[in-house]
Structure formats: C-alpha cells, structure tokens
Motif scaffolding. Structure first.
Motif, PDB file in Angstrom:
ATOM      1  N   LEU A  73       3.579  -5.092   9.310  1.00 33.28           N
ATOM      2  CA  LEU A  73       3.814  -5.796   8.051  1.00 33.28           C
ATOM      3  C   LEU A  73       2.534  -6.405   7.491  1.00 33.28           C
ATOM      4  CD1 LEU A  73       7.265  -7.425   8.776  1.00 33.28           C
ATOM      5  CD2 LEU A  73       6.734  -5.826   6.935  1.00 33.28           C
ATOM      6  N   GLU A  74       1.709  -6.966   8.347  1.00 33.60           N
ATOM      7  CA  GLU A  74       0.452  -7.547   7.881  1.00 33.60           C
ATOM      8  C   GLU A  74      -0.429  -6.485   7.232  1.00 33.60           C
ATOM      9  OE1 GLU A  74      -1.307  -9.408  11.245  1.00 33.60           O
ATOM     10  OE2 GLU A  74       0.228 -10.982  11.394  1.00 33.60           O
ATOM     11  N   LEU A  75      -0.583  -5.342   7.896  1.00 30.01           N
ATOM     12  CA  LEU A  75      -1.435  -4.283   7.375  1.00 30.01           C
ATOM     13  C   LEU A  75      -0.844  -3.681   6.104  1.00 30.01           C
ATOM     14  CD1 LEU A  75      -2.375  -2.605  10.760  1.00 30.01           C
ATOM     15  CD2 LEU A  75      -3.933  -3.828   9.235  1.00 30.01           C
ATOM     16  N   GLN A  76       0.473  -3.533   6.083  1.00 25.39           N
ATOM     17  CA  GLN A  76       1.125  -2.986   4.885  1.00 25.39           C
ATOM     18  C   GLN A  76       0.892  -3.892   3.675  1.00 25.39           C
ATOM     19  OE1 GLN A  76       4.712  -4.285   3.859  1.00 25.39           O
ATOM     20  NE2 GLN A  76       4.283  -3.256   1.924  1.00 25.39           N
ATOM     21  N   ARG A  77       1.020  -5.185   3.873  1.00 24.93           N
ATOM     22  CA  ARG A  77       0.831  -6.116   2.761  1.00 24.93           C
ATOM     23  C   ARG A  77      -0.622  -6.217   2.349  1.00 24.93           C
ATOM     24  NH1 ARG A  77       5.077 -10.068   5.788  1.00 24.93           N
ATOM     25  NH2 ARG A  77       6.981  -9.303   4.779  1.00 24.93           N
ATOM     26  N   GLU A  78      -1.521  -6.210   3.328  1.00 26.92           N
ATOM     27  CA  GLU A  78      -2.944  -6.281   3.006  1.00 26.92           C
ATOM     28  C   GLU A  78      -3.384  -5.084   2.179  1.00 26.92           C
ATOM     29  OE1 GLU A  78      -5.028  -6.533   6.674  1.00 26.92           O
ATOM     30  OE2 GLU A  78      -4.261  -8.531   7.174  1.00 26.92           O
ATOM     31  N   GLN A  79      -2.893  -3.898   2.544  1.00 29.40           N
ATOM     32  CA  GLN A  79      -3.342  -2.670   1.888  1.00 29.40           C
ATOM     33  C   GLN A  79      -2.393  -2.202   0.797  1.00 29.40           C
ATOM     34  OE1 GLN A  79      -5.008   0.228   4.608  1.00 29.40           O
ATOM     35  NE2 GLN A  79      -5.285  -1.312   6.189  1.00 29.40           N
ATOM     36  N   GLN A  80      -1.325  -2.983   0.545  1.00 31.20           N
ATOM     37  CA  GLN A  80      -0.387  -2.725  -0.546  1.00 31.20           C
ATOM     38  C   GLN A  80       0.190  -1.309  -0.498  1.00 31.20           C
ATOM     39  OE1 GLN A  80       0.866  -4.978  -3.261  1.00 31.20           O
ATOM     40  NE2 GLN A  80       0.449  -6.024  -1.320  1.00 31.20           N
ATOM     41  N   MET A  81       0.447  -0.846   0.717  1.00 32.55           N
ATOM     42  CA  MET A  81       1.134   0.434   0.884  1.00 32.55           C
ATOM     43  C   MET A  81       2.633   0.230   0.697  1.00 32.55           C
ATOM     44  SD  MET A  81      -0.594   1.697   4.422  1.00 32.55           S
ATOM     45  CE  MET A  81      -0.211   0.114   5.185  1.00 32.55           C
ATOM     46  N   MET A  82       3.342   1.323   0.563  1.00 27.77           N
ATOM     47  CA  MET A  82       4.794   1.316   0.718  1.00 27.77           C
ATOM     48  C   MET A  82       5.099   1.598   2.183  1.00 27.77           C
ATOM     49  SD  MET A  82       5.870   3.505  -2.683  1.00 27.77           S
ATOM     50  CE  MET A  82       4.520   4.687  -2.520  1.00 27.77           C
TER      51      MET A  82
END
Length: 224
Positions: free
Chosen positions: A187-196
């Motif tokens: 979740l941290e990496l997804q939010r940082e990199q604004q991926m889906m």
C-alpha cells in the motif's frame, strides 16, 4: 490520469458437455492512485479475473482497456511488451529464480524489455532498499525468509514503473507478522507511485486495508 476499464467481461472454458462459465458480465473501473480488494470463496473466479485483467488470458466476451488501449487487439509480441511495461504481478508464490541473486531477480523484467541500463540498476537498488533488502542484494532466494522473498517479488513487480499492479494472494503463504509487513509495504509503494492496485485475497485483514472492496461469487462481481 491512468484508467483501467473492465466492460461486460465473461470467461468460459470448453468442456465435454456445456462450457464452464467462470466470469459473468464483470464490470470495473479503477483510476491512478486507487486500490481495490477482491474477495470471494475458492473457485469463484478471482484468479481468472486477475489473469484476464493482466492480459494473461483473453476474455471470452467483453473488453479490458488500460489507458484507453485494448491489449486484445495487439499481436503476441506487442502484447508481451505491453504487459511487461504497464502491468506488475505479485503472486502467492514469489517465483524468484533460484539460481539468481535478489538483485538479478529484480532486474529480470528489464532484460525482457532489452538491455538492462544503468538507470534500471539504480532503480532496482533503490527498490530493494525501499523494501528493506539493501543488505540482501547478492543473496539467493533460498537464503531469504518467506517475507523477504515476497518483498523481493514486490520490488521486481515495480521495476518497470507499471501503471497497474496485480497481487494474487500476496500474503497467503506468510505468517501474520510477515503478512502485515508485506501488506503495508504494498500500500505504501502503491500510494507513493500512484499506481492502480488490485489485490485478490482470502484475508479479510488485508481486504480491510484497501480503499475499495468487491466480492466475486459464482463469477459475478459486486460491491461490498
């Protein structure tokens, strides 16, 4: 802004009798920075849906588009390149190559895209530091714990800066403490990199961490 659109997708498999229907009229939209958990009983079609969204299998009917591009219209080499560039995968089993180091495993998707560049090597080191494995670059998978292997698999999934990250039971083989670390990291990496991010899981604990939750049962996807 990136967007994933799943429109009226169905999936059937031929049998000796009538076709086996696994997905029935599935509809879904996701935008950059959003995440979604898909839950449901075993055999409900969750992994099949992830395979269709990830272009590993074609839908029997309906359409999947990513950034308004329909990958089903691409020839096989172009489809493989599209998948490698735009979609990252994390599975329940890490699928790390046992003969390769952690760093080499993370770089594998860049080899498929052509020669590994100095930029890719720098990104791989950055990702491994981010997932807490900077001290394990030269280790083989057999020398890592289960949680460490899954964190290496997450770094590998992110090496090509994908638009969409698909995770199939990413914490299924881990103890609770390791599962929590992996879930928070995703979740941290997804939010940082604004991926889906789409996570398929049996874990209610993991599902509750996601912004959106849907249930797949008997091939039908519905909001929770």
């Amino acid at each position: 802004m990136s967007r994933l659109t799943v429109e009226h997708v169905s999936k059937q498999y031929p049998t000796r009798a009538e076709p086996l229907s696994v997905l029935r009229d599935v509809n879904l939209t996701l935008h950059s920075g959003q995440n979604l958990a898909i839950v449901g009983p075993s055999g409900s079609g969750k992994s099949t849906l992830l395979a269709v969204i990830g272009t590993l299998e074609p839908p029997s009917s309906g359409r999947v588009s990513l950034d308004d591009q329909d990958p089903a219209l691409l020839d096989e080499p172009s489809l493989a390149a599209f998948r490698n560039r735009h979609i990252g995968f994390v599975f329940q089993d890490h699928y790390l190559l046992p003969q390769c180091s952690v760093l080499e495993n993370v770089l594998v998707p860049t080899v498929a895209a052509g020669r590994t560049t100095a930029e890719a090597l720098q990104r791989a080191r950055m990702l491994l530091e981010r997932v807490g494995l900077a001290h394990r670059l030269d280790h083989r998978p057999a020398e890592l714990s289960g949680g460490e292997r899954q964190r290496a698999a997450i770094a590998r999934a992110l090496i090509n800066k994908p638009t969409l990250l698909l995770a199939d039971e990413p914490t299924g083989n881990l103890d609770r403490a390791s599962a929590d670390v992996v879930a928070r990291l995703l979740l941290e990496l997804q939010r940082e990199q604004q991926m889906m991010l789409i996570v398929v899981t049996h874990s209610q604990r993991l599902a509750d961490m996601m912004e959106r939750r849907m249930q797949l049962e008997n091939g039908v996807l519905q909001p929770l």
